[in-house]
Motif scaffolding. Structure first.
Motif, PDB file in Angstrom:
ATOM      1  N   GLU A   1      -0.100   0.043  -0.252  1.00 34.63           N
ATOM      2  CA  GLU A   1      -0.518  -0.433  -1.192  1.00 34.63           C
ATOM      3  C   GLU A   1       0.591  -0.158  -2.121  1.00 34.63           C
ATOM      4  OE1 GLU A   1      -3.365  -1.861  -2.187  1.00 34.63           O
ATOM      5  OE2 GLU A   1      -4.146  -1.887  -0.353  1.00 34.63           O
ATOM      6  N   ALA A   2       1.414   0.739  -1.950  1.00 37.59           N
ATOM      7  CA  ALA A   2       2.533   0.851  -3.097  1.00 37.59           C
ATOM      8  C   ALA A   2       3.823  -0.080  -2.717  1.00 37.59           C
ATOM      9  CB  ALA A   2       3.041   2.183  -3.338  1.00 37.59           C
ATOM     10  N   THR A   3       3.760  -0.538  -1.725  1.00 36.89           N
ATOM     11  CA  THR A   3       4.897  -1.215  -1.189  1.00 36.89           C
ATOM     12  C   THR A   3       4.775  -2.678  -0.613  1.00 36.89           C
ATOM     13  OG1 THR A   3       4.872  -0.226   1.043  1.00 36.89           O
ATOM     14  CG2 THR A   3       6.205   1.052  -0.350  1.00 36.89           C
ATOM     15  N   LEU A   4       3.780  -2.753  -0.207  1.00 37.14           N
ATOM     16  CA  LEU A   4       3.569  -4.354   0.452  1.00 37.14           C
ATOM     17  C   LEU A   4       2.531  -4.962  -0.272  1.00 37.14           C
ATOM     18  CD1 LEU A   4       3.131  -3.759   4.027  1.00 37.14           C
ATOM     19  CD2 LEU A   4       5.227  -4.269   2.769  1.00 37.14           C
ATOM     20  N   SER A   5       2.107  -4.560  -1.703  1.00 36.90           N
ATOM     21  CA  SER A   5       1.241  -5.394  -2.453  1.00 36.90           C
ATOM     22  C   SER A   5       1.800  -6.634  -3.193  1.00 36.90           C
ATOM     23  CB  SER A   5       0.597  -4.550  -3.787  1.00 36.90           C
ATOM     24  OG  SER A   5       1.705  -4.030  -4.396  1.00 36.90           O
ATOM     25  N   SER A   6       3.059  -6.588  -3.150  1.00 39.21           N
ATOM     26  CA  SER A   6       3.886  -7.862  -3.959  1.00 39.21           C
ATOM     27  C   SER A   6       4.019  -8.586  -2.545  1.00 39.21           C
ATOM     28  CB  SER A   6       4.835  -7.524  -4.658  1.00 39.21           C
ATOM     29  OG  SER A   6       5.991  -6.639  -3.713  1.00 39.21           O
ATOM     30  N   LEU A   7       4.234  -8.274  -1.408  1.00 30.51           N
ATOM     31  CA  LEU A   7       4.509  -9.229  -0.219  1.00 30.51           C
ATOM     32  C   LEU A   7       3.545  -9.792   0.515  1.00 30.51           C
ATOM     33  CD1 LEU A   7       7.612  -6.894   1.475  1.00 30.51           C
ATOM     34  CD2 LEU A   7       7.790  -8.807  -0.138  1.00 30.51           C
ATOM     35  N   ILE A   8       2.519  -8.730   0.701  1.00 28.61           N
ATOM     36  CA  ILE A   8       1.150  -9.432   1.063  1.00 28.61           C
ATOM     37  C   ILE A   8       0.072  -9.108   0.307  1.00 28.61           C
ATOM     38  CG2 ILE A   8      -0.494  -9.011   3.303  1.00 28.61           C
ATOM     39  CD1 ILE A   8       1.580  -7.381   4.750  1.00 28.61           C
ATOM     40  N   VAL A   9      -0.048 -10.252  -0.258  1.00 34.46           N
ATOM     41  CA  VAL A   9      -1.072 -10.314  -1.386  1.00 34.46           C
ATOM     42  C   VAL A   9      -2.675 -10.218  -1.027  1.00 34.46           C
ATOM     43  CG1 VAL A   9      -1.996 -11.865  -3.151  1.00 34.46           C
ATOM     44  CG2 VAL A   9       0.471 -12.155  -2.545  1.00 34.46           C
ATOM     45  N   GLU A  10      -2.815 -10.536  -0.056  1.00 36.37           N
ATOM     46  CA  GLU A  10      -4.397 -10.600   0.415  1.00 36.37           C
ATOM     47  C   GLU A  10      -4.650  -8.919   0.972  1.00 36.37           C
ATOM     48  OE1 GLU A  10      -6.886 -12.389   0.171  1.00 36.37           O
ATOM     49  OE2 GLU A  10      -5.751 -13.920  -0.443  1.00 36.37           O
ATOM     50  N   LYS A  11      -5.671  -8.170   0.330  1.00 36.96           N
ATOM     51  CA  LYS A  11      -5.826  -6.979   0.697  1.00 36.96           C
ATOM     52  C   LYS A  11      -6.327  -6.852   2.160  1.00 36.96           C
ATOM     53  CE  LYS A  11      -8.619  -2.807  -1.025  1.00 36.96           C
ATOM     54  NZ  LYS A  11      -7.237  -2.032  -0.939  1.00 36.96           N
ATOM     55  N   THR A  12      -7.212  -8.000   2.726  1.00 31.07           N
ATOM     56  CA  THR A  12      -7.758  -7.754   3.883  1.00 31.07           C
ATOM     57  C   THR A  12      -6.382  -7.927   4.898  1.00 31.07           C
ATOM     58  OG1 THR A  12      -7.778 -10.249   3.884  1.00 31.07           O
ATOM     59  CG2 THR A  12      -9.738  -8.879   3.346  1.00 31.07           C
ATOM     60  N   ASN A  13      -5.478  -8.536   4.566  1.00 33.50           N
ATOM     61  CA  ASN A  13      -4.208  -8.721   5.573  1.00 33.50           C
ATOM     62  C   ASN A  13      -3.580  -7.236   5.354  1.00 33.50           C
ATOM     63  OD1 ASN A  13      -4.955 -11.317   6.037  1.00 33.50           O
ATOM     64  ND2 ASN A  13      -3.489 -12.214   4.471  1.00 33.50           N
ATOM     65  N   ARG A  14      -3.325  -6.843   4.284  1.00 34.94           N
ATOM     66  CA  ARG A  14      -2.825  -5.169   4.315  1.00 34.94           C
ATOM     67  C   ARG A  14      -3.547  -4.234   5.137  1.00 34.94           C
ATOM     68  NH1 ARG A  14      -2.341  -6.524  -1.365  1.00 34.94           N
ATOM     69  NH2 ARG A  14      -3.818  -5.028  -1.782  1.00 34.94           N
ATOM     70  N   GLU A  15      -4.821  -4.453   5.005  1.00 41.54           N
ATOM     71  CA  GLU A  15      -5.700  -3.510   5.786  1.00 41.54           C
ATOM     72  C   GLU A  15      -5.457  -3.918   7.363  1.00 41.54           C
ATOM     73  OE1 GLU A  15      -9.478  -4.422   4.233  1.00 41.54           O
ATOM     74  OE2 GLU A  15      -9.307  -2.617   2.511  1.00 41.54           O
ATOM     75  N   LEU A  16      -5.451  -5.017   7.651  1.00 39.74           N
ATOM     76  CA  LEU A  16      -5.284  -5.166   9.005  1.00 39.74           C
ATOM     77  C   LEU A  16      -3.760  -4.798   9.570  1.00 39.74           C
ATOM     78  CD1 LEU A  16      -5.908  -6.739  11.733  1.00 39.74           C
ATOM     79  CD2 LEU A  16      -4.865  -8.822  10.874  1.00 39.74           C
ATOM     80  N   VAL A  17      -2.935  -4.835   8.748  1.00 38.86           N
ATOM     81  CA  VAL A  17      -1.353  -4.110   9.028  1.00 38.86           C
ATOM     82  C   VAL A  17      -1.717  -2.746   9.406  1.00 38.86           C
ATOM     83  CG1 VAL A  17       0.843  -3.577   8.365  1.00 38.86           C
ATOM     84  CG2 VAL A  17      -0.177  -5.899   8.066  1.00 38.86           C
ATOM     85  N   GLY A  18      -2.393  -2.045   8.288  1.00 41.84           N
ATOM     86  CA  GLY A  18      -2.706  -0.595   8.385  1.00 41.84           C
ATOM     87  C   GLY A  18      -3.419  -0.186   9.610  1.00 41.84           C
ATOM     88  N   PHE A  19      -4.450  -1.285   9.974  1.00 44.53           N
ATOM     89  CA  PHE A  19      -5.198  -0.834  11.013  1.00 44.53           C
ATOM     90  C   PHE A  19      -4.476  -0.753  12.243  1.00 44.53           C
ATOM     91  CE2 PHE A  19      -7.820  -2.180  14.512  1.00 44.53           C
ATOM     92  CZ  PHE A  19      -8.745  -1.228  14.610  1.00 44.53           C
TER      93      PHE A  19
END
Length: 340
Positions: A298-316
């Motif tokens: 959330e602190a580093t990729l929020s500007s690169l990956i805008v969609e929260k669901t995509n960030r959650e997928l990467v984290g998963f």
């Protein structure tokens, strides 16, 4: 408390056989703060384990200076325990309180030197001892020579507890053997590898080497003021059955076990805290690494990956890989323990 998140409580738990601990925070407050603040909270456990491990390491490294008023080091290895079944146990062996200063021609100033010398003796071939031709003829007595199962030569009676078969070579024959009293040969001799090492004196001399079974060594252990101990056996048996310390008490009333207890405590603390820090930092489900990873993304990729669901997928996906890695390590560790 620093990030103004309400603290509800804490507790401990047991997961199968492993103990764990948790802190209960007010979720609403936790969600209102920034990802960087969350990251600081989630990393608190790993950070404190790291600090505790580093502090223990510093104490371990500075222990000679810390204990200097009461203990001194650098003069030998102090015997703290000799196992009852140890080959070094006996009237001519080692006793608690003895100070070992040499193994063969290898000087011993600490426990590390003791282990290093035994390792070198185990890896290298058996050393010999310079013996003059006249002394060799005087001490030697005729004995039947026969070959052991491993190919080594024996030329002494099996009932002898003081004599050892020595091999040597002269200008005519390179396979000569003599049954000699070990202590008389060793105590008045210098260490050698070949006859060339013994030709410095004008007296004709030979380099006589103990003819022992494979992996067996004759080791001369100096622990003044006592008579030298002559050990015949595998060097590792001597290492495993004799406990030593590098710290020598300045006064008789000081315990010889205290520095060993402190050293052992620091080593276990470093191992435990370091392992907890590493394990909790791994991105794995149900560990601190899961929440650390989410806050980090959330602190580093929020500007690169805008969609929260995509960030959650990467984290998963990262959590899945980390969990599989940790599970594989646990399974491998259990298999290695049970396989033994």
């Amino acid at each position: 408390l620093r990030e103004q998140v309400r603290f509800n409580g804490f507790g401990i738990f047991i997961f199968i056989v492993y103990p764990g601990a948790f802190v209960d925070l007010f979720t609403t407050h936790l969600q209102l703060i920034s990802p960087v603040q969350q990251l600081r909270i989630f990393c608190a456990g790993v950070w404190h384990n790291f600090v505790l491990g580093v502090a223990s390491l510093m104490v371990l490294l500075l222990l000679p200076a810390i204990l200097f008023p009461f203990y001194y080091t650098g003069v030998g290895a102090l015997v703290t325990e000799v196992a009852e079944d140890s080959p070094a146990n006996g009237p001519r062996g080692l006793f608690v309180g003895d100070l070992v200063t040499n193994l063969q021609d290898c000087p011993v100033y600490s426990v590390e030197d003791w282990n290093s010398c035994l390792g070198d003796i185990s890896e290298k071939s058996q050393v010999g001892y310079c013996l003059s031709a006249a002394t060799l003829q005087q001490l030697n007595f005729p004995a039947r020579v026969y070959r052991r199962l491993d190919g080594s030569i024996e030329c002494c009676s099996n009932n002898s507890l003081t004599d050892i078969c020595f091999s040597y070579s002269n200008n005519l024959d390179s396979h000569l053997h003599a049954c000699l009293p070990a202590r008389k040969v060793i105590e008045a001799s210098k260490v050698c590898r070949t006859n060339m090492d013994c030709r410095k004196d004008s007296v004709p001399s030979f380099c006589v080497t103990p003819s022992l079974e494979n992996q067996t060594r004759l080791i001369r252990v100096k622990h003044p003021p006592h008579i030298d101990m002559l050990y015949v056996g595998h060097p590792m048996h001597l290492q495993y059955t004799v406990s030593l310390s590098s710290f020598i008490p300045r006064q008789n009333f000081l315990s010889i076990d205290l520095p060993v207890v402190i050293e052992t405590f620091c080593k276990y603390l470093i191992s435990l805290s370091g392992a907890l820090a590493v394990i909790n930092a791994v991105p794995c489900f149900a560990l601190d690494g899961q929440w650390i990873l989410n806050s980090f993304l959330e602190a580093t990729l929020s500007s690169l990956i805008v969609e929260k669901t995509n960030r959650e997928l990467v984290g998963f996906l990262i959590l899945l890989a980390g969990s599989a890695l940790l599970a594989a390590n646990v399974a491998l560790g259990l298999w290695m323990v049970t396989a033994r």
